[in-house]
Design an enzyme around this catalytic site. Structure first.
Site: not given
Ligand code: FES
Length: 128
Positions: A35, A37, A60, A104
């Site tokens: 993702c 992040d 996110c 996450c």
């Molecule tokens: Fe990747 Fe939340 S979508 S940390």
């Protein structure tokens, strides 16, 4: 049922302990390649206790809520307890996360572990 618990929404909207800790002695940064992040944890450890903690999360809402909750869970705790913190405990403290958002909370666990590793490297101490 709402997708996100009230606690998730609260910590997402009003994250606790956001920012940089200039005098941190343990810093950990991790990312999720899928993702994109990124989460960074700053720990100030004294007398084997997490005296202060801050985080920066570029990610996110669930990642922000997870890091915020994780900082609340570890602040004031002995490092030996902090080392045992799991992403499940973070998710439970948030009254749950949707299954596809559990990764996450993994970031929060990994960022804290990375910060503890950094602390051990810097100080030469071993956390039991
Ligand atoms: Fe990747 Fe939340 S979508 S940390």
């Amino acid at each position: 049922m709402a997708l996100y618990s009230e606690k998730v929404m609260d910590h997402f909207r009003n994250p606790r302990n956001v920012g940089v800790l200039e005098d941190a002695n343990g810093v950990g940064e991790v990312g999720n390649a899928k993702c994109g992040d990124i989460m960074k944890m700053y720990l100030k450890i004294e007398d084997d206790v997490v005296q202060d903690v801050k985080f920066e999360t570029f990610g996110c809402g669930s990642a922000i809520a997870s890091s915020s909750m994780a900082t609340e869970l570890i602040k004031g705790q002995p490092v030996s307890e902090v080392k045992k913190l799991t992403n499940q405990a973070v998710a439970e403290a948030l009254d749950g996360l949707p299954a596809h958002k559990m990764h996450c909370s993994v970031l929060a666990e990994e960022a804290i572990q990375a910060a503890l590793d950094d602390y051990q490297k810097r100080t030469g101490k071993t956390i039991p």
